[in-house]
Write a protein that holds these residues in place. Structure first.
Motif, PDB file in Angstrom:
ATOM      1  N   ARG A 119       1.047  -1.148  -0.038  1.00  0.00           N
ATOM      2  CA  ARG A 119       0.183  -0.183   0.005  1.00  0.00           C
ATOM      3  C   ARG A 119       0.825   1.180   0.241  1.00  0.00           C
ATOM      4  O   ARG A 119       2.043   1.081   0.614  1.00  0.00           O
ATOM      5  N   VAL A 120       0.374   2.416  -0.812  1.00  0.00           N
ATOM      6  CA  VAL A 120       1.094   3.500  -0.718  1.00  0.00           C
ATOM      7  C   VAL A 120       0.057   4.527  -0.070  1.00  0.00           C
ATOM      8  O   VAL A 120      -1.423   4.264  -0.331  1.00  0.00           O
ATOM      9  N   GLU A 121       0.570   5.619   0.531  1.00  0.00           N
ATOM     10  CA  GLU A 121      -0.525   6.557   0.996  1.00  0.00           C
ATOM     11  C   GLU A 121      -0.471   7.664   0.464  1.00  0.00           C
ATOM     12  O   GLU A 121       0.546   8.372  -0.015  1.00  0.00           O
ATOM     13  N   TYR A 122      -1.779   8.272   0.233  1.00  0.00           N
ATOM     14  CA  TYR A 122      -2.180   9.684  -0.266  1.00  0.00           C
ATOM     15  C   TYR A 122      -2.817  10.329   0.853  1.00  0.00           C
ATOM     16  O   TYR A 122      -3.210   9.571   1.607  1.00  0.00           O
ATOM     17  N   PRO A 127      -4.653   4.799   1.980  1.00  0.00           N
ATOM     18  CA  PRO A 127      -3.953   4.034   1.519  1.00  0.00           C
ATOM     19  C   PRO A 127      -4.567   3.316  -0.025  1.00  0.00           C
ATOM     20  O   PRO A 127      -5.683   3.251  -0.075  1.00  0.00           O
ATOM     21  N   VAL A 128      -3.609   3.334  -1.086  1.00  0.00           N
ATOM     22  CA  VAL A 128      -3.995   2.600  -2.123  1.00  0.00           C
ATOM     23  C   VAL A 128      -2.998   1.487  -2.567  1.00  0.00           C
ATOM     24  O   VAL A 128      -1.900   1.493  -2.010  1.00  0.00           O
ATOM     25  N   ARG A 129      -3.535   0.784  -3.264  1.00  0.00           N
ATOM     26  CA  ARG A 129      -2.671  -0.471  -3.774  1.00  0.00           C
ATOM     27  C   ARG A 129      -1.196   0.058  -4.515  1.00  0.00           C
ATOM     28  O   ARG A 129      -1.607   0.916  -5.596  1.00  0.00           O
ATOM     29  N   ALA A 130      -0.054  -0.273  -4.451  1.00  0.00           N
ATOM     30  CA  ALA A 130       0.962   0.218  -5.083  1.00  0.00           C
ATOM     31  C   ALA A 130       0.780   0.087  -6.376  1.00  0.00           C
ATOM     32  O   ALA A 130       1.306   0.608  -7.476  1.00  0.00           O
ATOM     33  N   SER A 131       0.315  -0.925  -6.912  1.00  0.00           N
ATOM     34  CA  SER A 131       0.277  -1.477  -8.253  1.00  0.00           C
ATOM     35  C   SER A 131      -0.911  -0.394  -9.109  1.00  0.00           C
ATOM     36  O   SER A 131      -0.771  -0.525 -10.361  1.00  0.00           O
ATOM     37  N   VAL A 132      -1.535   0.464  -8.521  1.00  0.00           N
ATOM     38  CA  VAL A 132      -2.222   1.197  -9.030  1.00  0.00           C
ATOM     39  C   VAL A 132      -1.492   2.668  -9.677  1.00  0.00           C
ATOM     40  O   VAL A 132      -1.707   3.380 -10.506  1.00  0.00           O
ATOM     41  N   GLU A 133      -0.064   2.713  -8.960  1.00  0.00           N
ATOM     42  CA  GLU A 133       0.628   3.846  -9.349  1.00  0.00           C
ATOM     43  C   GLU A 133       1.036   3.802 -10.746  1.00  0.00           C
ATOM     44  O   GLU A 133       1.840   2.875 -11.186  1.00  0.00           O
TER      45      GLU A 133
END
Length: 135
Positions: free
Chosen positions: A94-97, A105-111
């Motif tokens: 997860r990465v945070e926005y 948090p969103v999945r890192a794979s959507v970046e």
């Protein structure tokens, strides 16, 4: 071309007040200026900004969740035929926005690269339809 309503941190001194107006964007130049503004205002924050965009005056509009980092971001398309951008990040990470002061948090794979996000937003502004960058 449509007009977008974008929800961002419009009034920092009144973050939780009712009736804060959305930012209206009607042209590609206004969209680029808005993206630049967000990137400048949040450059020193602990996480990149997330905004929401819809078509103005359309209660049936899909909602775009948009991450606007310096080099990466994402788009989530909230509709029946929804989806997300897809990058090469780990889907289990997860990465945070930050959306309106809250960590999201969103999945890192959507970046994806920020240029892809800009293209997707520009297409949504032009057509009012699901951007082609959504998988």
């Amino acid at each position: 071309m449509v007009t977008l309503e974008i929800w961002y941190d419009q009034e920092p001194e009144n973050d939780f007040g009712a009736g804060d107006p959305p930012i209206l964007v009607s042209t590609p130049a206004e969209l680029q200026a808005f993206i630049h503004r967000v990137q400048v205002e949040t450059a020193t924050h602990e996480a990149p900004a997330m905004v929401q965009a819809t078509i103005a005056c359309d209660p049936q509009s899909a909602v775009l969740q948009v991450g606007l980092g310096a080099t990466k971001g994402f788009i989530g398309y909230g509709a029946v035929d929804g989806g997300w951008t897809r990058g090469d990040g780990d889907p289990d990470e997860r990465v945070e926005y930050i959306y309106m002061g809250n960590l999201s948090p969103v999945r890192a794979s959507v970046e994806v690269p920020i240029e892809v996000v800009q293209l997707g937003l520009a297409e949504f502004l032009e057509t009012g339809r699901k951007p082609g960058v959504i998988r």
